[in-house]
Design an enzyme around this catalytic site. Structure first.
Site, PDB file in Angstrom:
ATOM      1  N   GLN A   1       2.201   1.840  -3.449  1.00 43.60           N
ATOM      2  CA  GLN A   1       1.219   2.245  -4.449  1.00 43.60           C
ATOM      3  C   GLN A   1       0.811   3.713  -4.290  1.00 43.60           C
ATOM      4  OE1 GLN A   1      -2.150  -0.405  -4.810  1.00 43.60           O
ATOM      5  NE2 GLN A   1      -0.910  -2.188  -4.259  1.00 43.60           N
ATOM      6  N   CYS A   2       0.809   4.208  -3.062  1.00 46.74           N
ATOM      7  CA  CYS A   2       0.383   5.584  -2.806  1.00 46.74           C
ATOM      8  C   CYS A   2       1.597   6.512  -2.757  1.00 46.74           C
ATOM      9  CB  CYS A   2      -0.379   5.676  -1.477  1.00 46.74           C
ATOM     10  SG  CYS A   2      -1.899   4.704  -1.453  1.00 46.74           S
ATOM     11  N   THR A   3       1.338   7.790  -3.017  1.00 47.25           N
ATOM     12  CA  THR A   3       2.388   8.798  -2.902  1.00 47.25           C
ATOM     13  C   THR A   3       2.485   9.223  -1.449  1.00 47.25           C
ATOM     14  OG1 THR A   3       1.908   9.568  -5.127  1.00 47.25           O
ATOM     15  CG2 THR A   3       3.201  11.029  -3.720  1.00 47.25           C
TER      16      THR A   3
ATOM     17  N   LEU B   1       0.820  -1.205   0.000  1.00 42.37           N
ATOM     18  CA  LEU B   1       0.000   0.000   0.000  1.00 42.37           C
ATOM     19  C   LEU B   1       0.857   1.260   0.000  1.00 42.37           C
ATOM     20  CD1 LEU B   1      -2.831   1.220   0.167  1.00 42.37           C
ATOM     21  CD2 LEU B   1      -2.658   1.106   2.655  1.00 42.37           C
ATOM     22  N   ASP B   2       1.928   1.284   0.792  1.00 42.46           N
ATOM     23  CA  ASP B   2       2.769   2.476   0.837  1.00 42.46           C
ATOM     24  C   ASP B   2       3.534   2.675  -0.467  1.00 42.46           C
ATOM     25  OD1 ASP B   2       4.271   0.106   1.690  1.00 42.46           O
ATOM     26  OD2 ASP B   2       5.961   1.504   1.804  1.00 42.46           O
TER      27      ASP B   2
END
Length: 735
Positions: A603-605, A600-601
């Site tokens: 994939q996200c900015t 998740l970290d």
């Protein structure tokens, strides 16, 4: 109504002062002049107004200023007399209050007095009706402060009435009145003016003559023949005039002598003349008192009632003309207008309450921008910024901050493209959204962002498109529906890029920037790219390709594979905009699916909260700097080495890239050349896209990164590099 000066029971002549009538159009035009022309200039400006003598009873004698007041060549309305004036517009309310009103009045009075003494007022009677207007325009609140002054010279003693005012029809027969009307109209037509402020009259039982002031000497010599500048109309032979209306010539020393003058009178009071008569009587006393003992005054009042012309409310009276030996010094003057409360003080007009709030907001936004030009950046071309059309691809943290900064610069056309919905984590970092936008699954970001911009500033033309951008490594061939949807998305994106001037790439993933980078390069659109790390960012402008018809050929030069910016900016001085690299030029691998099999970290900015605001603001400032450069997107790139040199624009440098390091609070300005094997802007990619269109794009979307690498020559480059490394290793082993 303006207060009448004096008591009607006295035998001294009193006058009704002017009442200023400043039209809303005047204040609007003053606003435009202040913003676009005057700026901080407080020098006096010439303006003009007019007065009319056909108002209904009970209205004050008005001197009107409207939107045309700033055009000294503008025509005066029909049956109105012009009045010339001086505008003194101050920059602050304190300067307005501190203005020396006495000095201003004395200066204007001296100009009138000089025109009387020199005789210029005889040739140009409008010089007797000068006025002053002291103003301060608070353009943030649309409050306008003003003080109007119509200077009037004062005779050393009061003017006694020999015969009190009566209506014209009590002295003149209907035939005489008609003759007067025709004579006055003919003189106005001959002079080509809508009305004459002052004129001379001579009449007896057989004729009515009117003439210009400058023909005074010939007009009152007793000759019965018509002189140049005279307009004569005859009367019936047996029509007798009252004795007071006869002209008595010079009959020897001590004889009673008088002249008759006409004044186009804006006042409609039965017992009082209007303000324009005051300076005219000073002129008469100064120039004619040695020849005539009295003056008969006809206050000519001309109005139309139910389509019928009526001048019978004109008044006629006689005053004693004092014999005065004027000194060269200007007489005392009065003329400052009283305020609404009847005291000596300025007036204030609040137009914010009667203006369209949207129009008021637009004017205020323009004001904030133009304040920069007045003193700080006089050469700033705001039109280039305000008129630019910006396409924001991405309505997330970067998109929201870029949009707010664009509005701060006055950009009126902003379009969002995004396919995401607002989630609960967004509003704290994305300032265009609120908690309510997250409910019920969340509103589409692009639509919500556009709607919020229009709520913030209704003058912006904001649109939102909830759509996806097809990406390399994200196949679209699973079904005909998916393929057709991808075709529609590509066509819509091409239309949007074509219809805008600047494209901002503000998306989360690297591959989502590929298609708009290719389309924008093909259509020669300026691209501003912003990307975030945890505490680092890059903001850059893509190289702007020259049109092919210029014979530029392959504009991407060949150079070493190593990313050019890593070699140092000093190696790439004076690189023009068409040779600059794009976001993908520093990569030696094609873009692919960067979100597959990632946590998740990843994939996200995930970045420091202030980073997007800094990068978003710099992206807009970079765009503005490019627009201010004479060569626009083709401008030579500024580097870190240029920081001590003369900047190329009024706003400073025009870099290629801004790479920021928040941990060090430091920015560098690297420059990189376009890469001939770039997977986005190289000629091989652009030629293939322009030849095959969507079919080429589908190949990119449905294949791995190897397709673009094979096309551009990156695959061969990798093989050659790998072979060289193996050869180096074998050499080391033998040593």
């Amino acid at each position: 109504m303006a207060a009448v000066m004096g008591d009607p029971g006295l035998s001294k002549l009193q006058f009704a002062p002017f009442s200023s009538a400043l039209d809303v159009g005047f204040w609007h035009e003053l606003t435009q002049k202040k913003l676009n022309e005057y700026r901080l200039d407080e020098a006096p400006k010439d303006i003009k107004g007019y007065y009319y003598n056909g108002d209904s009873a009970g209205l004050p004698a008005r001197l009107t200023l409207e939107f045309s007041a700033f055009d000294m060549n503008a025509p005066t309305p029909a049956r109105c007399c012009p009045a010339v004036g001086t505008l003194c517009n101050t920059n602050t309310l304190e300067a307005f209050k501190a203005a020396d009103k006495k000095l201003l009045l004395e200066q204007a009075a001296n100009e009138i007095w000089d025109s009387i003494r020199s005789g210029a007022a005889l040739d140009h009677p409008v010089l007797l009706n000068k006025f002053l207007l002291l103003t301060f325009a608070d353009l943030k609140k649309y409050h306008f402060y003003y003080w109007f002054c119509s200077p009037a010279l004062c005779l050393p003693e009061s003017i006694p009435l020999i015969r009190g005012p009566v209506d014209l029809d009590q002295r003149f027969s209907p035939q005489q009145i008609q003759a007067l009307e025709r004579a006055y109209d003919d003189l106005c037509q001959t002079e080509g003016v809508p009305a004459l402020p002052y004129f001379l009259i001579k009449y007896d039982e057989n004729m009515v003559l009117v003439s210009l002031l400058k023909h005074y000497s010939d007009f009152f010599q007793g000759q019965r023949t018509k002189k140049p500048g005279e307009i004569r109309h005859g009367l019936p032979a047996r029509e007798a005039l009252p004795e007071i209306c006869r002209v008595t010539g010079s009959e020897g020393p001590g004889a009673s002598r008088k002249i008759t003058i006409g004044v186009y009178d804006p006042c409609n009071l039965a017992q009082y003349p209007g303000w324009p008569l005051r300076n005219f009587l000073v002129l008469a006393a100064h120039r004619w008192s040695s020849s005539f003992q009295s003056v008969e005054v006809l206050c000519f009042r001309d109005r139309t009632l139910q389509g019928v012309r009526d001048v019978t409310h004109s008044i006629i009276f006689e005053v004693k003309l004092p014999e005065m030996a004027f000194s060269p010094d200007c007489p005392k003057a009065v003329g400052w207008e009283k305020n609404q409360k009847g005291g000596m003080g300025p007036r204030m007009v609040n137009l914010s309450e009667c203006m369209d709030p949207k129009r008021l907001a637009e004017s205020s936004v323009d004001l904030n921008l133009k304040l920069m030009c007045w003193r700080l950046v006089p050469t700033l071309d705001l039109d280039k910024v305000v008129s630019v059309k910006c396409l924001l691809l991405g309505a997330g943290t970067l998109g929201c901050n870029v949009a707010r900064t664009l509005m701060g610069w006055g950009v009126r056309h902003i379009t969002f493209v995004d396919n995401a919905k607002i989630s609960y984590s967004n509003p704290v970092r994305q300032p265009l959204y609120e908690f309510e936008d997250c409910l019920a699954g969340g509103k589409p970001k692009a639509l919500a962002a556009a709607d919020r911009l229009q709520k913030i500033f209704p003058g912006v033309n904001a649109r939102g498109f909830n759509m996806s951008i097809p990406m390399p490594g994200h196949p679209v061939n699973f079904s005909s529906v998916t393929l057709e949807q991808a075709r529609r998305d590509v066509e819509r994106l091409e239309q949007l890029v074509e219809g805008h001037d600047v494209v901002f790439l503000l998306m989360d993933t690297r591959e989502s920037r590929w298609l708009p980078a290719v389309i924008a390069a093909s259509k020669r659109k300026l691209v501003i790219n912003a990307a975030l790390g945890f505490d680092t960012f890059v903001v850059m402008r893509h190289g702007l390709k020259k049109p092919k018809q210029q014979g530029a050929g392959d504009l991407c030069p060949s150079h070493p594979v190593a990313p050019a910016d890593l070699l140092g900016p000093s190696l790439f001085a004076n690189i023009p905009g068409y040779k600059l690299g794009c976001y993908f030029c520093n990569d030696v691998v094609a873009p692919g699916d960067s979100t597959r099999d990632r946590t998740l970290d990843q994939q996200c900015t995930v970045s420091r909260p202030g980073l997007a605001m800094i990068a978003g603001a710099l992206a807009v400032e970079l765009m503005v700097s490019v627009l201010q450069h004479p060569e626009g997107g083709y401008a030579i790139a500024s580097s870190s080495d240029d920081r001590m040199n003369e900047p190329p624009t009024s706003l400073g440098l025009v870099p290629h890239q801004i790479r920021g390091f928040l941990s060090r609070f430091d920015n560098v300005l690297p420059v990189s050349l376009a890469f001939d094997k770039c997977t986005a802007c190289s000629s091989k990619v652009l030629d293939q896209y322009e030849r095959e269109g969507f079919n080429f794009l589908v190949k990119v979307f449905n294949s791995s990164h190897s397709f673009l690498e094979d096309l551009t020559g990156l695959t061969l480059l990798h093989q050659e590099t790998q072979a060289a490394e193996i050869w180096d290793m074998s050499d080391d082993e033998t040593v």
